[in-house]
Design a protein around this motif. Structure first.
Motif, PDB file in Angstrom:
ATOM      1  N   LEU A 209       0.818  -1.225   0.000  1.00 46.44           N
ATOM      2  CA  LEU A 209       0.000   0.000   0.000  1.00 46.44           C
ATOM      3  C   LEU A 209       0.839   1.256   0.000  1.00 46.44           C
ATOM      4  O   LEU A 209       0.338   2.348  -0.250  1.00 46.44           O
ATOM      5  N   THR A 210       2.109   1.114   0.315  1.00 48.90           N
ATOM      6  CA  THR A 210       2.946   2.294   0.544  1.00 48.90           C
ATOM      7  C   THR A 210       4.113   2.406  -0.439  1.00 48.90           C
ATOM      8  O   THR A 210       4.905   3.341  -0.341  1.00 48.90           O
ATOM      9  N   GLY A 211       4.217   1.433  -1.320  1.00 54.64           N
ATOM     10  CA  GLY A 211       5.360   1.427  -2.244  1.00 54.64           C
ATOM     11  C   GLY A 211       6.584   0.759  -1.673  1.00 54.64           C
ATOM     12  O   GLY A 211       7.629   0.713  -2.315  1.00 54.64           O
ATOM     13  N   ALA A 212       6.461   0.225  -0.449  1.00 59.26           N
ATOM     14  CA  ALA A 212       7.637  -0.355   0.203  1.00 59.26           C
ATOM     15  C   ALA A 212       7.941  -1.774  -0.255  1.00 59.26           C
ATOM     16  O   ALA A 212       9.068  -2.244  -0.101  1.00 59.26           O
ATOM     17  N   ASP A 218      12.531  -3.805  -8.625  1.00 56.35           N
ATOM     18  CA  ASP A 218      12.833  -2.654  -7.770  1.00 56.35           C
ATOM     19  C   ASP A 218      14.215  -2.755  -7.120  1.00 56.35           C
ATOM     20  O   ASP A 218      14.645  -1.829  -6.431  1.00 56.35           O
ATOM     21  N   LYS A 220      17.970  -2.654  -5.966  1.00 56.97           N
ATOM     22  CA  LYS A 220      19.072  -1.716  -6.191  1.00 56.97           C
ATOM     23  C   LYS A 220      20.297  -2.248  -5.480  1.00 56.97           C
ATOM     24  O   LYS A 220      20.213  -2.666  -4.329  1.00 56.97           O
TER      25      LYS A 220
ATOM     26  N   LEU B  31      12.835   6.274  -5.920  1.00 60.94           N
ATOM     27  CA  LEU B  31      11.549   5.848  -5.355  1.00 60.94           C
ATOM     28  C   LEU B  31      10.961   4.781  -6.286  1.00 60.94           C
ATOM     29  O   LEU B  31      10.581   5.068  -7.422  1.00 60.94           O
ATOM     30  N   GLY B  33       8.297   2.690  -5.686  1.00 60.27           N
ATOM     31  CA  GLY B  33       6.892   2.283  -5.506  1.00 60.27           C
ATOM     32  C   GLY B  33       6.075   2.479  -6.767  1.00 60.27           C
ATOM     33  O   GLY B  33       5.057   1.806  -6.978  1.00 60.27           O
ATOM     34  N   THR B  34       6.478   3.408  -7.615  1.00 62.50           N
ATOM     35  CA  THR B  34       5.784   3.666  -8.874  1.00 62.50           C
ATOM     36  C   THR B  34       6.288   2.668  -9.911  1.00 62.50           C
ATOM     37  O   THR B  34       7.495   2.539 -10.109  1.00 62.50           O
ATOM     38  N   ILE B  73       3.399   7.279  -4.585  1.00 62.11           N
ATOM     39  CA  ILE B  73       2.783   6.429  -3.552  1.00 62.11           C
ATOM     40  C   ILE B  73       3.504   6.587  -2.213  1.00 62.11           C
ATOM     41  O   ILE B  73       2.882   6.552  -1.148  1.00 62.11           O
ATOM     42  N   GLU B  74       4.809   6.823  -2.267  1.00 60.49           N
ATOM     43  CA  GLU B  74       5.578   6.961  -1.020  1.00 60.49           C
ATOM     44  C   GLU B  74       5.206   8.234  -0.271  1.00 60.49           C
ATOM     45  O   GLU B  74       5.433   8.334   0.944  1.00 60.49           O
TER      46      GLU B  74
END
Lengths: 726, 149
Positions: A209-212, A218, A220, B31, B33-34, B73-74
């Protein structure tokens, strides 16, 4: 060196390799002996499935992959049920395939497909929990010097009943880990379950829900480079040449590399730079003979199979040819189902780091062990020098299970840049062109009736691709692909629900150069359309109600019938539908579960379908988390109905024509019907959940469309008929 | 070089001005989350807010986003307090794989800002994101729940 990724996520995925003594794991048994296996943070493993930290946190190991279907939570419920731990203190982690190899597959099968996460591992994961509970109680009893029979455990607390003394799992875990585990722990009777069958909340929602939440794409790492790739658009074709000099001076470009014999990749500082340079790279392909193949040539090949003499027989009783020859009435139809791409939202990706001494891969995969095997093969290194770290998947649907072409590519790229982590990400276009597609299939059905309109014979001839021939030829049975007959077998997890006096179901195998794969539901998607629409056709041909027609053939299949009756009752089949609403039925057994649907639709202008409601039932034997099962039912309909209405991969000059969601669409919320789920576990068996229901939505809608319009649609997708879902 | 204001912070990013905002957010600002789903504004996985409006960042050049207020979103939650859409998503257990949900949540947050009590027709018109797991039934329930919150 990168050996772990806890910094990147909130949970540790990696198990420490300390204290891995000999004899720690035998088959699926748990570690024993004086040495304690420890998790990375030093907490003791009580069994391979259960790590308990001093603060009473319970870390449950999950070998299967979470891709949205909820198996992470469901499997944790199974372990926790027997462990008698405090559910609020449960966390999960993935063991790695490399650790599994070292420990003789302590966690069993990693493969997450075929709806078997729970149905294939329920026994040993519950035993893993029960064994740990027994050892924890024993450790407490030893400390108190009392018999274990006077102790009990609940909610992570062990109580000595006579004295009222209490302790917690966290306090005795260290001692428990040193005990010899019991041989065969007794499991609870299902009537004693407290957690299995309960709709507890998923364990993995918050970060989404938070992008975490960290998905493969994703990741890195310091010094990491990014790769974009193009493989020969024609399957089986080769890379002939490319002009690297044209792009090497573009911003960020570090390398242009050949990948295998059919692909080229640009490696750059950022992925956008890599992709931009790749788009500018002149490439010449050697497309080979397959460039002559088209959808039409494939369809012609399959059509020939519909009447071919040779075919593999899966289900046969009586003499169908005689029954058809002597029929008072015959019904005949030909159906077809196209290639379809999985199109998970997260495009294929893998991150690899290679040195001559070690190769590591981070990948969203449905099968960690298969990804590991691909890593070994591509790196050329032995198992003790390789490791694979799994990440949550942005959708899988079968694309990320049997196939790890993207892992192979990532390793082959990384091998050319030793010591540097490289993240390979496919474009959506690459994903569309290089799928492992839903197999293409045609089907000819002939039904025979006597003069009293009783069904006396049914011949169902399938003609089309075999997935196993392409993927696991060793699983063929004297050349026959048993998977082709999902839902059509005489019995078993894919048993047909009808008894027909003279029956023949056979398959003329016709393979193409377009590689087939396991697409959510696999072969039940088309088999359900073929069988269940034809049942409807036959019922109408003899003027019988489709429900009553089926019921007469289902008397020896009570569980199939119970699911069908459940949807008919809930939908109110015996009463007329509301004005302008038309109904259609379908039922099937697949992946060990009995499923049925009743669709209610309205049709505007003859070609705009609004699905008002789908009532869906599933008897999966035991329902571990009913709320998540309901979500799988509704979600599977989105996948299946997207396929029915919108999706087809066509072949031109040997390559797939569709390139992105603009020409390979997927359902949106405006098209979503109301789904009413009936989860009706009858007990005594473990059926699948993620896939079974997908197959009944399409035939139920097609049958409702016939009820509404009198038009019988026999080929998918409906967009080819000018029919839209509104 | 472009100057971007994302979640209240200013970032100078060294990219070609034609670079899509999505990739600047992910690869320069860091970031993640996108999400990337299609690159052609079809699926909505890359949805962010630009001056409060839901925008598909995979087709918006960085140059067009300069000087504007970007929220990802963050940056949707207020510190540790979840946005009401995130809260409704949690209560209704909307996500399955979750990959599309960042974009879905951003699209819904923008809708609710404009239409605090959206009808089903409003939802159909404004939430056009693709979800391959098929969470739409829960998405709709959660939108109505968020509207009541």
């Amino acid at each position: 060196m990168i050996t772990k990724i806890p910094k990147l996520t909130r949970r540790s995925f990696v198990i420490g390799s300390t204290a891995l003594g000999a004899g720690l794991a035998i088959g699926l048994k748990i570690p024993f002996g004086p040495s304690v296996v420890r998790a990375q943070d030093g907490s003791p493993e009580v069994t391979a499935w259960v790590v308990i930290r001093p603060d009473d946190t319970v870390v449950i190991r999950i070998a299967r992959s979470e891709m949205g279907q909820g198996t992470l939570t469901g499997l944790a419920q199974m372990v926790a049920e027997e462990l008698e731990c405090d559910w609020s203190k449960v966390k999960t982690e993935y063991p790695t395939p490399g650790q599994s190899v070292k420990r003789k597959r302590a966690w069993g099968d990693f493969s997450t497909g075929g709806s078997r996460g729970i149905r294939d591992s329920h026994q040993y994961v519950r035993e893993g929990g029960a064994t740990a509970r027994i050892m924890l109680i024993q450790a407490a009893a030893n400390a108190w010097n009392v018999p274990t029979s006077e102790c009990s455990a609940a909610n992570s607390v062990i109580t000595h009943k006579p004295s009222g003394r209490k302790t917690t799992y966290g306090k005795v875990a260290e001692a428990a880990a040193k005990l010899t585990p019991p041989e065969k722990p007794a499991l609870k009777d299902p009537t004693e379950w407290k957690l299995i069958g309960k709709s507890v909340k998923r364990l993995d929602t918050m970060d989404k829900l938070t992008g975490a939440q960290v998905y493969g794409f994703d990741l890195k790492f310091p010094g990491m480079l990014n790769a974009a790739i193009k493989d020969c658009p024609v399957f089986g074709g080769k890379l002939k040449s490319y002009e690297a000099a044209k792009v090497t001076s573009m911003p960020g470009v570090r390398h242009v590399v050949t990948v295998g014999d059919s692909a080229v990749a640009v490696v750059a500082d950022t992925w956008w730079q890599a992709k931009t340079a790749l788009d500018a790279l002149p490439i010449v392909w050697d497309e080979g003979e397959n460039a002559k193949v088209s959808s039409d040539s494939i369809a012609a090949m399959l059509k020939e199979g519909l009447d071919a003499d040779q075919a593999f027989v899966a289900n046969q009783n009586g003499d169908v040819k005689q029954a058809i020859a002597g029929a008072a009435k015959k019904v005949e139809a030909v159906y077809a189902y196209p290639f379809q791409n999985h199109a998970p939202m997260e495009p294929m990706n893998a991150t690899a780091k290679y040195t001559p001494d070690r190769c590591e891969v981070w990948v969203p995969t449905q099968n960690g062990e298969a990804a590991f095997a691909a890593t070994l093969a591509a790196s050329g290194l032995p198992a003790d020098k390789c490791e694979v770290y799994k990440l949550h998947l942005g959708g899988g649907f079968g694309r990320r299970g049997a196939f790890h072409d993207y892992v192979t590519q990532a390793v082959l790229i990384a091998k050319q840049i030793p010591g540097t982590p490289v993240k390979l990400l496919w474009t959506r276009e690459e994903d569309m062109l290089h799928g492992r597609y839903h197999p293409v299939m045609q089907c000819k059905l002939v039904g025979a009736f006597d003069s009293s309109n009783n069904l006396t014979g049914l011949h169902m001839r399938l003609s089309g691709q075999s997935i196993l021939t392409s993927v696991r030829p060793e699983a063929l049975q004297q050349g026959k692909d048993p998977l082709v007959f999902q839902g059509l077998n005489p019995s078993g997890d894919f048993g047909i629900g009808y008894s027909v006096p003279n029956l023949l179901i056979d398959h003329a195998m016709r393979n193409t150069h377009v590689p087939p794969g396991f697409w959510r539901g696999v072969n039940i998607n088309q088999n359900a359309i073929f069988l269940e629409c034809f049942m409807d056709e036959m019922a109408h041909a003899v003027g019988q109600d489709p429900l009553e027609f089926r019921r007469k053939l289902m008397t020896k299949h009570p569980k199939h019938l119970a699911a069908l009756n459940a949807v008919a009752d809930r939908a109110g089949w015996s009463k007329p539908a509301p004005q302008g609403v038309y109904r259609g039925l379908a039922q099937m057994m697949s992946f060990g579960s009995y499923v049925a649907a009743c669709a209610e639709i309205s049709v505007k202008d003859g070609d705009k379908i609004k699905i008002q409601r789908i009532v869906a039932a599933t008897d999966c034997g035991y329902a571990v988390n009913p709320a998540q099962i309901e979500r799988q039912i509704a979600g599977s309909f989105v996948y299946g109905l997207s396929g029915l209405f919108l999706q087809e991969c066509t072949v031109k000059d040997g390559h797939i024509e569709q390139t992105n969601f603009n020409n390979y669409d997927s359902m949106r919320i405006a098209q979503m019907p109301k789904v009413e789920s009936i989860v009706m576990p009858s007990g005594g068996f473990w059926g699948g959940v993620g896939e079974p229901t997908i197959c009944v939505a399409a035939p139920a809608v097609l049958n409702a469309y016939f009820a509404a319009t009198g038009k019988r649609i026999r080929t998918v997708p409906l967009k080819n008929h000018g029919i839209t879902l509104v | 070089m472009a100057r971007l204001t994302i979640n209240g912070k200013t970032h100078d990013v060294a990219v070609d001005p034609s670079t899509p905002l999505l990739w600047a957010i992910r690869e320069q600002v860091g970031l993640t989350g996108t999400k990337y789903g299609c690159g052609i504004a079809q699926c909505g996985a890359c949805t962010v807010h630009v001056d409060g409006a839901a925008v598909r960042s995979c087709v918006m050049p960085v140059a067009a986003a300069e000087g504007k207020k970007i929220t990802t979103i963050e940056g949707l939650a207020n510190g540790r307090a979840l946005h009401k859409v995130q809260k409704a998503w949690l209560d209704n257990e909307v996500p399955q794989c979750g990959y599309c949900q960042s974009g879905m949540i951003m699209a819904v947050a923008a809708l609710l800002r404009e239409k605090p009590k959206p009808t089903d027709a409003d939802i159909d018109a404004r939430v056009t994101n693709i979800c391959r797991c098929g969470t739409f039934q829960q998405v709709r329930e959660a939108i109505h729940a968020a509207a009541k919150a």
